[in-house]
Design a protein around this motif. Sequence first.
Motif, mmCIF file in Angstrom:
data_model
loop_
_atom_site.group_PDB
_atom_site.id
_atom_site.type_symbol
_atom_site.label_atom_id
_atom_site.label_comp_id
_atom_site.label_asym_id
_atom_site.label_seq_id
_atom_site.Cartn_x
_atom_site.Cartn_y
_atom_site.Cartn_z
ATOM 1 N N PHE A 95 66.902 134.797 20.544
ATOM 2 C CA PHE A 95 66.901 135.819 21.597
ATOM 3 C C PHE A 95 65.678 136.739 21.492
ATOM 4 O O PHE A 95 65.102 137.125 22.502
ATOM 5 C CB PHE A 95 68.210 136.608 21.580
ATOM 6 C CG PHE A 95 69.351 135.804 22.128
ATOM 7 C CD1 PHE A 95 69.417 135.509 23.479
ATOM 8 C CD2 PHE A 95 70.333 135.302 21.288
ATOM 9 C CE1 PHE A 95 70.454 134.734 23.989
ATOM 10 C CE2 PHE A 95 71.379 134.526 21.798
ATOM 11 C CZ PHE A 95 71.437 134.246 23.147
ATOM 12 N N ALA A 96 65.276 137.055 20.264
ATOM 13 C CA ALA A 96 64.099 137.908 20.093
ATOM 14 C C ALA A 96 62.849 137.236 20.657
ATOM 15 O O ALA A 96 62.054 137.854 21.370
ATOM 16 C CB ALA A 96 63.909 138.243 18.619
ATOM 17 N N ARG A 98 62.668 134.787 22.892
ATOM 18 C CA ARG A 98 62.745 134.639 24.352
ATOM 19 C C ARG A 98 62.326 135.926 25.052
ATOM 20 O O ARG A 98 61.582 135.922 26.024
ATOM 21 C CB ARG A 98 64.169 134.291 24.757
ATOM 22 C CG ARG A 98 64.423 132.818 24.788
ATOM 23 C CD ARG A 98 65.837 132.551 25.225
ATOM 24 N NE ARG A 98 65.931 132.337 26.660
ATOM 25 C CZ ARG A 98 65.742 131.161 27.231
ATOM 26 N NH1 ARG A 98 65.422 130.125 26.502
ATOM 27 N NH2 ARG A 98 65.851 131.009 28.529
ATOM 28 N N ARG A 99 62.820 137.028 24.509
ATOM 29 C CA ARG A 99 62.475 138.317 25.095
ATOM 30 C C ARG A 99 60.980 138.573 24.998
ATOM 31 O O ARG A 99 60.329 139.006 25.935
ATOM 32 C CB ARG A 99 63.220 139.405 24.314
ATOM 33 C CG ARG A 99 63.913 140.401 25.183
ATOM 34 C CD ARG A 99 64.287 141.611 24.359
ATOM 35 N NE ARG A 99 63.630 142.776 24.933
ATOM 36 C CZ ARG A 99 64.144 143.488 25.929
ATOM 37 N NH1 ARG A 99 65.298 143.182 26.440
ATOM 38 N NH2 ARG A 99 63.485 144.524 26.415
ATOM 39 N N TRP A 100 60.445 138.270 23.822
ATOM 40 C CA TRP A 100 59.022 138.460 23.552
ATOM 41 C C TRP A 100 58.178 137.634 24.508
ATOM 42 O O TRP A 100 57.227 138.117 25.115
ATOM 43 C CB TRP A 100 58.738 138.067 22.102
ATOM 44 C CG TRP A 100 57.303 138.097 21.723
ATOM 45 C CD1 TRP A 100 56.447 137.026 21.666
ATOM 46 C CD2 TRP A 100 56.531 139.236 21.332
ATOM 47 N NE1 TRP A 100 55.223 137.430 21.267
ATOM 48 C CE2 TRP A 100 55.235 138.772 21.056
ATOM 49 C CE3 TRP A 100 56.822 140.590 21.198
ATOM 50 C CZ2 TRP A 100 54.217 139.631 20.642
ATOM 51 C CZ3 TRP A 100 55.801 141.437 20.789
ATOM 52 C CH2 TRP A 100 54.535 140.956 20.522
ATOM 53 N N GLU A 101 58.525 136.373 24.680
ATOM 54 C CA GLU A 101 57.698 135.489 25.503
ATOM 55 C C GLU A 101 57.836 135.811 26.994
ATOM 56 O O GLU A 101 56.939 135.544 27.767
ATOM 57 C CB GLU A 101 58.050 134.024 25.218
ATOM 58 C CG GLU A 101 57.831 133.678 23.743
ATOM 59 C CD GLU A 101 57.119 132.372 23.513
ATOM 60 O OE1 GLU A 101 57.391 131.418 24.262
ATOM 61 O OE2 GLU A 101 56.283 132.310 22.603
ATOM 62 N N ARG A 102 58.975 136.379 27.378
ATOM 63 C CA ARG A 102 59.162 136.732 28.793
ATOM 64 C C ARG A 102 58.427 138.005 29.151
ATOM 65 O O ARG A 102 58.129 138.248 30.313
ATOM 66 C CB ARG A 102 60.645 136.920 29.090
ATOM 67 C CG ARG A 102 61.320 135.616 29.406
ATOM 68 C CD ARG A 102 62.644 135.868 30.077
ATOM 69 N NE ARG A 102 63.415 134.632 30.088
ATOM 70 C CZ ARG A 102 64.718 134.581 29.871
ATOM 71 N NH1 ARG A 102 65.378 135.683 29.646
ATOM 72 N NH2 ARG A 102 65.330 133.437 29.902
ATOM 73 N N SER A 103 58.168 138.843 28.128
ATOM 74 C CA SER A 103 57.493 140.100 28.399
ATOM 75 C C SER A 103 56.122 139.831 29.020
ATOM 76 O O SER A 103 55.398 138.939 28.596
ATOM 77 C CB SER A 103 57.340 140.882 27.095
ATOM 78 O OG SER A 103 56.216 141.715 27.187
ATOM 79 N N ARG A 104 55.789 140.632 30.024
ATOM 80 C CA ARG A 104 54.555 140.372 30.770
ATOM 81 C C ARG A 104 53.396 141.215 30.241
ATOM 82 O O ARG A 104 52.287 141.096 30.728
ATOM 83 C CB ARG A 104 54.774 140.665 32.258
ATOM 84 C CG ARG A 104 55.690 139.703 32.936
ATOM 85 C CD ARG A 104 54.898 138.575 33.593
ATOM 86 N NE ARG A 104 55.674 137.351 33.521
ATOM 87 C CZ ARG A 104 55.357 136.328 32.727
ATOM 88 N NH1 ARG A 104 54.298 136.372 31.957
ATOM 89 N NH2 ARG A 104 56.089 135.241 32.711
ATOM 90 N N LYS A 109 51.256 142.558 23.586
ATOM 91 C CA LYS A 109 51.617 141.394 22.767
ATOM 92 C C LYS A 109 50.443 140.953 21.902
ATOM 93 O O LYS A 109 50.587 140.640 20.727
ATOM 94 C CB LYS A 109 52.057 140.235 23.681
ATOM 95 C CG LYS A 109 53.507 140.339 24.086
ATOM 96 C CD LYS A 109 53.844 139.524 25.304
ATOM 97 C CE LYS A 109 53.841 138.036 25.071
ATOM 98 N NZ LYS A 109 54.375 137.315 26.242
ATOM 99 N N ASN B 80 61.836 126.615 21.763
ATOM 100 C CA ASN B 80 62.132 127.344 22.986
ATOM 101 C C ASN B 80 60.924 127.354 23.923
ATOM 102 O O ASN B 80 61.058 127.170 25.131
ATOM 103 C CB ASN B 80 62.552 128.772 22.652
ATOM 104 C CG ASN B 80 62.652 129.632 23.893
ATOM 105 O OD1 ASN B 80 63.436 129.340 24.790
ATOM 106 N ND2 ASN B 80 61.831 130.671 23.953
#
Lengths: 175, 189
Positions: A95-96, A98-104, A109, B80
């Motif tokens: 989950f961490a 996924r959140r990180w990679e979705r951040s724009r 980053k 992922n």
Amino acid sequence: MKPDVLGTLIRHFVLLSLVAIGGANAVVPEMHRVAVELEHWMTDRQFAELFALANAAPGPNVLMVSLIGFQAAGFMGAVAATVAMCAPSCVLTYFAVRRWERSRNERVKRIVQRGLAPVTIGLVAASAYLLTRAAIHDWLGAVLTAGTFALMAMTKYNPLWIFGLATALGLVGIS
Amino acid sequence: MTSAPMTDDQSAAAKVSARDLFLGFLTVGVQGFGGVLPWARRMIVEERHWLSEVEFTDLLSLCQLLPGPNIVNLSIALGNRFAGPLGSLAAVTGLLAAPFAIVLALGMLYAAYGNSAALGGVFRNLGAAAAGLVLATAWKVAKPYIKRPEAIVVAAIAFVAVVGFGWPLVYVVLALAPISIAWVWRLAR
């Protein structure tokens, strides 16, 4: 099977899983406390030998917990300890990340990753130094270490060859 | 600045399936003598070109910050990225399946025969070879950063904290990461 032992294994390793920042080696002292001093699953010497075994075998060092589970409660103990140690941190990471990679916010980053990378480099260098210091007792150790370094750093050959050679030498009594 | 300033950061956007991930990490697990990091880097960066050198270190650094073994976390993250939840599951299963079976088999042998002298010699030799492998990995991970003084300073502090003072890894990461990030942020302004 002893359900009470399985429950105890799961309880200990679920907790360890969530504090093992830096990996299984960070919680080795805590594993020792639980397995030897608290639950008496093994002696001090057995712990050291199983630790050497987990490190010498292929695969992540986290599999030390499989051996502790096996020693405590057989095959089911190994499965329970391994799943308990891996599942919580894996779910958290999933989950961490996924959140990180979705951040724009690409700039933030980038800066965070550029800041973290040198810490990682220092830590990898530190473990390289500590492993080398522990491994080199004589000229054969030095030759094996230097040979593997050269093969890995300068060629495309698979270093597995050196591991085969190291095993063969050990089996015929040269070590 | 060139027209494509980020090229060194981006590997070929490979199409990697859950099956590729499982098989790739399976080879890492089977080969992973003396720690998995060197073998994972070799497979991901040098053999399959799933990530560039810099991307690999970036992702590993992120995984370092989360609890759990770094390489297990890396397999989750990479799985992922390429193939979603199924990819994560495939990668982590591939990584752990074979070593779990091998370590259990060794555990049974150990329970039956104890630690013989010949095995002690084998372990010693394998340990020496594994040290060389991690040395080479440290060199390769450091290479892209060697011309950045601030990175070298932070890496050196982390090294001395662990080797010289014997500080636990957790504290080193938690203390040094914010300082290093703040430094990079200042430089980037």
